[in-house]
Scaffold this motif. Structure first.
Motif, short mmCIF file in Angstrom:
data_model
loop_
_atom_site.label_atom_id
_atom_site.label_comp_id
_atom_site.label_asym_id
_atom_site.label_seq_id
_atom_site.Cartn_x
_atom_site.Cartn_y
_atom_site.Cartn_z
N GLU A 190 -22.60 -16.80 -33.23
CA GLU A 190 -23.40 -17.99 -32.96
C GLU A 190 -22.51 -19.21 -32.73
OE1 GLU A 190 -25.26 -20.00 -36.27
OE2 GLU A 190 -23.19 -20.37 -36.87
N SER A 191 -23.10 -20.19 -32.10
CA SER A 191 -22.45 -21.48 -31.93
C SER A 191 -23.39 -22.53 -32.50
CB SER A 191 -22.19 -21.76 -30.45
OG SER A 191 -21.77 -23.11 -30.29
N ASP A 192 -23.03 -23.08 -33.65
CA ASP A 192 -23.87 -24.10 -34.28
C ASP A 192 -22.99 -25.05 -35.11
OD1 ASP A 192 -26.06 -25.56 -35.11
OD2 ASP A 192 -26.69 -24.12 -36.63
N ALA A 193 -21.83 -25.39 -34.54
CA ALA A 193 -20.90 -26.25 -35.29
C ALA A 193 -20.67 -27.56 -34.54
CB ALA A 193 -19.59 -25.53 -35.54
N GLY A 194 -21.49 -27.84 -33.54
CA GLY A 194 -21.44 -29.17 -32.94
C GLY A 194 -21.01 -29.24 -31.49
N GLY A 195 -20.41 -28.18 -30.96
CA GLY A 195 -20.03 -28.20 -29.55
C GLY A 195 -18.78 -28.98 -29.24
N PHE A 196 -17.96 -29.23 -30.26
CA PHE A 196 -16.70 -29.95 -30.02
C PHE A 196 -15.61 -28.96 -29.62
CE2 PHE A 196 -19.41 -32.37 -32.85
CZ PHE A 196 -19.49 -33.55 -32.15
N ALA A 197 -14.36 -29.44 -29.49
CA ALA A 197 -13.28 -28.57 -29.02
C ALA A 197 -13.20 -27.32 -29.89
CB ALA A 197 -11.96 -29.32 -29.04
N PRO A 198 -13.31 -26.14 -29.28
CA PRO A 198 -13.26 -24.91 -30.09
C PRO A 198 -11.88 -24.72 -30.71
CG PRO A 198 -13.19 -24.38 -27.75
CD PRO A 198 -13.46 -25.86 -27.85
N ARG A 199 -11.87 -24.25 -31.95
CA ARG A 199 -10.60 -24.00 -32.64
C ARG A 199 -10.45 -22.55 -33.05
NH1 ARG A 199 -7.92 -29.02 -35.72
NH2 ARG A 199 -7.85 -30.23 -33.83
N GLY A 200 -11.54 -21.81 -33.08
CA GLY A 200 -11.46 -20.42 -33.48
C GLY A 200 -12.79 -19.92 -34.00
#
Ligand SMILES: [Zn+2]
Ligand SMILES: [Zn+2]
Lengths: 452, 452
Positions: A347-357
């Motif tokens: 899932e993606s639910d951490a804000g949509g900022f620069a991905p780190r891992g």
């Protein structure tokens, strides 16, 4: 030394991956960065639909729009999964102030999600606490008939802002129950943000059938600081709150699901998702608009790069993450009923900022596999892969999936805007969203190719 | 495998560093995050001073204000270093349009920094090129008397946006010279941004005494795309440009320098800096307001944590990075004249976003040392340390310093706002700036303790 470490790393890496994966990664990122549709979709979602709290017309519009977009990306199948969701509405804007020597000082507040209304103006004294222990230590008469003001701030010194958030979020989640148990008439909770500003941040709270429901509101951090100072000068000040929130009847809603059928193991699933709903205060560009357009983009990226997964890739857009994860619970229930084998749920639910891992909950063996893949993500600055439980929508799949995987993003900015009127499109960078979509697609590609 | 690598890493790490460094790092980050003054200072700088192009009143105000702030942080010494700087002004807003069939289409443009004016309306044909080779291949008559339109975009697929920037910046820096050499009357350059929008991005351009000076302007990317499409339909369209820029007489200005004297090796220097000036289009919150307040914060962090460096720490705020690096050149000249021994020169000029590590130009031996320190930075997400030349203000010290060190930040957002009206305070996150300040302070602490 550096050379030694690198050499060991590379030799192991060579056993588990190969240059075709590097080429695949390059294709996915290149496609996302050059022809990506995340930004176009996020602009549409935030400007044309906007806030989409579960049960609302806008939530239903989001179901229909995402289904339409996914259909354009030509999945092998696409369908709606029915789910019954709560429908809470804020009603008229809250009124709130404290009164000292006949003078009213206005407070910036927002009802917490699922709170009951105040039934007109509710006026009472206030007792401030910063921990459960402080509340427990108070005599009954200090609490009974008052507002309990939970004023523990997020720890500014904590490097992981998710940890700082979790270190204070218990007040929001459990404050009303704990206060009611002691006879309080309301709960006031300091907003969960590192900022000092005037914007209240809402979010889920809960009730316990064993104690009366009492209204609960978030105060902006500036208001919380003002109130705390005022209480030091006059502990007997009176606080007034009016909220009009209503829990309407449950609503028939949907998860949105689209699939690319696996070529070799069609009955093994790799899911990638995000949530359709938001709170009601803003258009939810970050939470979770970005994740939503990223999850859809994974399908587009597979098609645009002609990538045929060996295992079935399922895009799953969950309804109502914010107020009880009903969509995710229903998804897990249906998966169990159908005895579906889930390799990984992403899932993606951490804000949509620069991905780190990624933050992953899995077995030690699978984790070793992820650590081997790490080298593939490093050139894209997304090689920080750690064991950690994170995603609310993944939890219901815990017993059924080998790995629960959350895209990890730069965490500096999220809590400044999270669940407040500040979560708008202008806070989001299109390149960061595109990079995140490619990072998710790359992980989906690896898991659907190699399994776990 | 992971365990093996980690064990090797840690054993070497133990030889070169120790837990006192970890404790020191914690202190610095904690102080920056909890009591940091970067945000307060950046708000002041951007709202009360604003744009501060070299030679301007605001540049002088910045010299005075930064000296005052640094003095409050109680350095052992503080002084201004005189430097003569150019003073270019844009003048009245540019006018620009192309004309097709008698219809004017307005173009969003900004004079490039140091360009000459057009001397009234300048109207001519346009020839578009995307590379030096394309320009070279054109017959003289296709160029003579025309505008050369340099329309190579930044490579959207490049993961490192600094590389994408450098891959297109030659057009801005050298375009007017190359065009003039072929008899052109003006240069139009596509803005260096990944965005598709209406905002022109200015920046330094240069002239060559061997060829006539011609005016040069940046076009917004939307305008560049419009013009390119229009040229495909009508290669003989006319383009009109009016610019009022003037190069005024040089101005007496200053670098600002503050020092903490080294306890053991006072004659060995570790500098940490940023640049005082901006372009004229915006308040320069990112370029380089963030770096400026971070460099000042390093002094405050040393004092607040009672850190006594063994080598002298020098805060150096450079005047006029943007239009010729006169301040940095003067600094290096004075350092040479005084025969000062510089261990490392450190700067923050990458936008003030979430710190990721450092880009360093140094000897292999010193680089091995930096790689050993890497482990200390990883818990703060700033462990990406790579060999790379970056900072404009560091270059003049290349022969005199063991290491040139640039703070590396998340590079997703910088070029969307760089050198344009978009570079404003609201794009900056206070926590990211504070983290960057602590990251610089930590590097200064290590180098001033261990040397290189
Ligand atoms: Zn969310
Ligand atoms: Zn700069």
């Amino acid at each position: 030394m550096v050379t030694v470490m690198l050499a060991i790393g590379l030799s192991v890496f060579a056993q588990v991956s190969n240059s075709s994966d590097s080429i695949l990664f390059h294709k996915l990122y290149n496609e996302a960065l050059k022809n990506g549709e995340t930004d176009m979709n996020l602009r549409y979602l935030t400007s044309r639909i906007g806030a989409r709290i579960s049960g609302s017309l806008q939530a239903q519009q989001t179901v229909e729009w995402t289904k339409k977009v996914l259909a354009q990306y030509k999945p092998d199948s696409i369908y709606l999964q029915p789910v019954t969701v709560p429908h809470w509405v804020r009603g008229t804007k809250e009124i709130s102030y404290y009164t000292v020597k006949g003078r009213r000082v206005r407070m910036d507040v927002a009802a917490l999600g699922r709170s009951i209304s105040t039934d007109g103006l509710l006026t009472a004294g206030v007792v401030e606490v910063r921990s459960w222990a402080e509340l427990a230590a108070l005599p009954n008469k200090a609490v009974k008939g008052k507002f309990v003001f939970f004023n523990r701030a997020m720890d500014a010194g904590e490097i992981e802002t998710f940890k700082a958030y979790l270190g204070a979020a218990d007040q929001r989640a459990q404050g009303a129950i704990a206060a009611s148990r002691r006879g309080a008439v309301g709960a006031l909770v300091r907003s969960l943000t590192p900022a000092k500003d005037d914007y209240p941040h809402t979010g889920a709270m809960s009730y316990d059938t064993a104690v009366p429901k009492i209204p609960a509101a978030a105060l902006s951090t500036n208001s919380a600081d003002l109130l705390s100072d005022a209480l030091k000068k006059d502990p007997s000040l009176h606080y007034t709150l009016r909220m009009h929130c209503v829990q309407l009847p449950d609503v028939q809603s949907y998860n949105v699901i689209a699939e690319i059928r696996g070529t070799k193991y069609p009955d093994e699933y790799v899911t990638v998702g995000a949530h359709l709903d938001t709170w009601d205060l803003s258009e939810g560009a970050s939470d979770d608009g970005a994740g939503l357009v990223q999850a859809m983009e994974v399908l587009r990226l597979f098609r645009a790069t002609a990538l045929q997964p060996e295992r079935t890739v399922r895009i799953i857009l969950y309804m109502n993450e914010e107020a009880g994860a009903h969509g995710a619970i229903e998804y897990a229930k249906q998966a169990r009923l159908r005895n579906e084998k889930h390799i990984a749920v992403i899932e993606s639910d951490a804000g949509g900022f620069a991905p780190r891992g990624f933050r992953i909950e899995t077995t030690p063996e699978a984790m070793a596999r992820f650590q081997q893949w790490k080298e593939l993500f490093i050139p894209y600055k997304a090689g920080d892969i750690q064991l950690q439980q994170r995603g609310v929508d993944l939890v219901p799949m815990k017993e059924q999936a080998t790995a629960l995987i959350s895209l990890d993003c730069d965490d500096s900015r999220l809590f400044y805007i999270h669940h407040s009127v500040l979560d708008t499109y202008d806070k989001i960078n299109p390149r960061e969203v595109a990079m995140g979509a490619a990072t998710m697609a790359a992980m989906v590609a690896l898991v659907s190719k190699y399994g776990l």
